[in-house]
Write a protein that holds these residues in place. Structure first.
Motif, PDB file in Angstrom:
ATOM      1  N   GLU A  14     -46.380 107.648 -28.003  1.00 32.51           N
ATOM      2  CA  GLU A  14     -47.833 107.463 -27.929  1.00 32.51           C
ATOM      3  C   GLU A  14     -48.290 106.411 -28.939  1.00 32.51           C
ATOM      4  OE1 GLU A  14     -51.792 108.049 -26.639  1.00 32.51           O
ATOM      5  OE2 GLU A  14     -49.845 108.420 -25.729  1.00 32.51           O
ATOM      6  N   ALA A  15     -47.759 106.454 -30.146  1.00 31.23           N
ATOM      7  CA  ALA A  15     -48.099 105.435 -31.148  1.00 31.23           C
ATOM      8  C   ALA A  15     -47.680 104.053 -30.652  1.00 31.23           C
ATOM      9  CB  ALA A  15     -47.415 105.763 -32.476  1.00 31.23           C
ATOM     10  N   TYR A  16     -46.511 103.957 -30.039  1.00 34.46           N
ATOM     11  CA  TYR A  16     -46.031 102.694 -29.473  1.00 34.46           C
ATOM     12  C   TYR A  16     -47.020 102.169 -28.432  1.00 34.46           C
ATOM     13  CZ  TYR A  16     -42.670  99.359 -27.486  1.00 34.46           C
ATOM     14  OH  TYR A  16     -42.042  98.216 -27.050  1.00 34.46           O
ATOM     15  N   ARG A  17     -47.474 103.074 -27.567  1.00 35.41           N
ATOM     16  CA  ARG A  17     -48.413 102.691 -26.502  1.00 35.41           C
ATOM     17  C   ARG A  17     -49.751 102.218 -27.064  1.00 35.41           C
ATOM     18  NH1 ARG A  17     -52.593 104.500 -23.807  1.00 35.41           N
ATOM     19  NH2 ARG A  17     -52.766 106.416 -24.996  1.00 35.41           N
ATOM     20  N   LEU A  19     -50.290 100.412 -29.615  1.00 40.85           N
ATOM     21  CA  LEU A  19     -50.173  99.131 -30.323  1.00 40.85           C
ATOM     22  C   LEU A  19     -49.767  98.009 -29.365  1.00 40.85           C
ATOM     23  CD1 LEU A  19     -48.258 100.479 -33.437  1.00 40.85           C
ATOM     24  CD2 LEU A  19     -50.635  99.671 -33.396  1.00 40.85           C
ATOM     25  N   PRO A  20     -50.639  97.653 -28.405  1.00 38.25           N
ATOM     26  CA  PRO A  20     -50.254  96.669 -27.393  1.00 38.25           C
ATOM     27  C   PRO A  20     -50.389  95.211 -27.846  1.00 38.25           C
ATOM     28  CG  PRO A  20     -52.463  97.423 -26.957  1.00 38.25           C
ATOM     29  CD  PRO A  20     -51.960  98.197 -28.145  1.00 38.25           C
ATOM     30  N   GLY A  21     -50.939  94.971 -29.015  1.00 36.74           N
ATOM     31  CA  GLY A  21     -51.245  93.603 -29.440  1.00 36.74           C
ATOM     32  C   GLY A  21     -50.023  92.733 -29.668  1.00 36.74           C
ATOM     33  N   ASP A  22     -50.283  91.416 -29.720  1.00 36.82           N
ATOM     34  CA  ASP A  22     -49.235  90.435 -29.975  1.00 36.82           C
ATOM     35  C   ASP A  22     -49.245  89.950 -31.419  1.00 36.82           C
ATOM     36  OD1 ASP A  22     -48.215  90.507 -27.386  1.00 36.82           O
ATOM     37  OD2 ASP A  22     -49.560  88.931 -26.680  1.00 36.82           O
ATOM     38  N   ASP A  23     -50.098  90.544 -32.255  1.00 36.87           N
ATOM     39  CA  ASP A  23     -50.134  90.152 -33.657  1.00 36.87           C
ATOM     40  C   ASP A  23     -48.872  90.638 -34.363  1.00 36.87           C
ATOM     41  OD1 ASP A  23     -51.185  92.880 -35.282  1.00 36.87           O
ATOM     42  OD2 ASP A  23     -51.713  92.762 -33.148  1.00 36.87           O
ATOM     43  N   GLU A  24     -48.578  90.061 -35.512  1.00 36.52           N
ATOM     44  CA  GLU A  24     -47.336  90.341 -36.218  1.00 36.52           C
ATOM     45  C   GLU A  24     -47.168  91.820 -36.579  1.00 36.52           C
ATOM     46  OE1 GLU A  24     -44.885  88.943 -40.209  1.00 36.52           O
ATOM     47  OE2 GLU A  24     -46.794  87.994 -39.734  1.00 36.52           O
ATOM     48  N   LYS A  28     -44.102  94.182 -35.155  1.00 36.36           N
ATOM     49  CA  LYS A  28     -43.164  94.804 -36.086  1.00 36.36           C
ATOM     50  C   LYS A  28     -43.256  96.328 -36.042  1.00 36.36           C
ATOM     51  CE  LYS A  28     -42.541  91.010 -39.288  1.00 36.36           C
ATOM     52  NZ  LYS A  28     -42.619  90.550 -40.678  1.00 36.36           N
ATOM     53  N   SER A  29     -44.452  96.833 -35.856  1.00 33.69           N
ATOM     54  CA  SER A  29     -44.627  98.287 -35.756  1.00 33.69           C
ATOM     55  C   SER A  29     -43.945  98.829 -34.514  1.00 33.69           C
ATOM     56  CB  SER A  29     -46.118  98.645 -35.733  1.00 33.69           C
ATOM     57  OG  SER A  29     -46.737  98.272 -36.936  1.00 33.69           O
ATOM     58  N   ARG A  30     -44.081  98.135 -33.388  1.00 32.16           N
ATOM     59  CA  ARG A  30     -43.415  98.577 -32.157  1.00 32.16           C
ATOM     60  C   ARG A  30     -41.900  98.520 -32.314  1.00 32.16           C
ATOM     61  NH1 ARG A  30     -47.278  95.378 -29.626  1.00 32.16           N
ATOM     62  NH2 ARG A  30     -45.682  93.864 -29.063  1.00 32.16           N
ATOM     63  N   GLN A  31     -41.394  97.502 -33.011  1.00 27.32           N
ATOM     64  CA  GLN A  31     -39.952  97.412 -33.239  1.00 27.32           C
ATOM     65  C   GLN A  31     -39.467  98.606 -34.069  1.00 27.32           C
ATOM     66  OE1 GLN A  31     -39.671  93.554 -35.069  1.00 27.32           O
ATOM     67  NE2 GLN A  31     -39.466  92.482 -33.107  1.00 27.32           N
ATOM     68  N   ALA A  32     -40.202  98.943 -35.117  1.00 25.35           N
ATOM     69  CA  ALA A  32     -39.832 100.087 -35.958  1.00 25.35           C
ATOM     70  C   ALA A  32     -39.932 101.387 -35.172  1.00 25.35           C
ATOM     71  CB  ALA A  32     -40.729 100.131 -37.189  1.00 25.35           C
TER      72      ALA A  32
END
Length: 66
Positions: A14-17, A19-24, A28-32
């Motif tokens: 849910e947290a991943y979903r 954070l849809p932005g393309d900002d840095e 990085k948050s989605r990668q983590a």
């Protein structure tokens, strides 16, 4: 008390979903989060000694001449 890996994974997804932005920071948050989600999946489906038990059923004896 046993940890609930499936619930933790659900919240991480849910947290991943969210954070849809393309900002840095979002990238990085989605990668983590992706690494954490993979870890939760691995633990959730890891085979431990208590997750499954094999029960041996009695064998049927054949009667008569075959």
């Amino acid at each position: 008390m046993r940890p609930s890996y499936s619930a933790a994974r659900h919240n991480l997804e849910e947290a991943y979903r969210l954070l849809p932005g393309d900002d840095e920071l979002s990238v990085k948050s989605r990668q983590a989060l992706s690494i954490l989600i993979d870890a939760m999946l691995a633990q959730e489906f890891a085979v431990d000694g208590e997750s499954a038990k094999v029960i041996e059923f009695p064998r049927r004896m054949r009667s008569g001449t075959g």
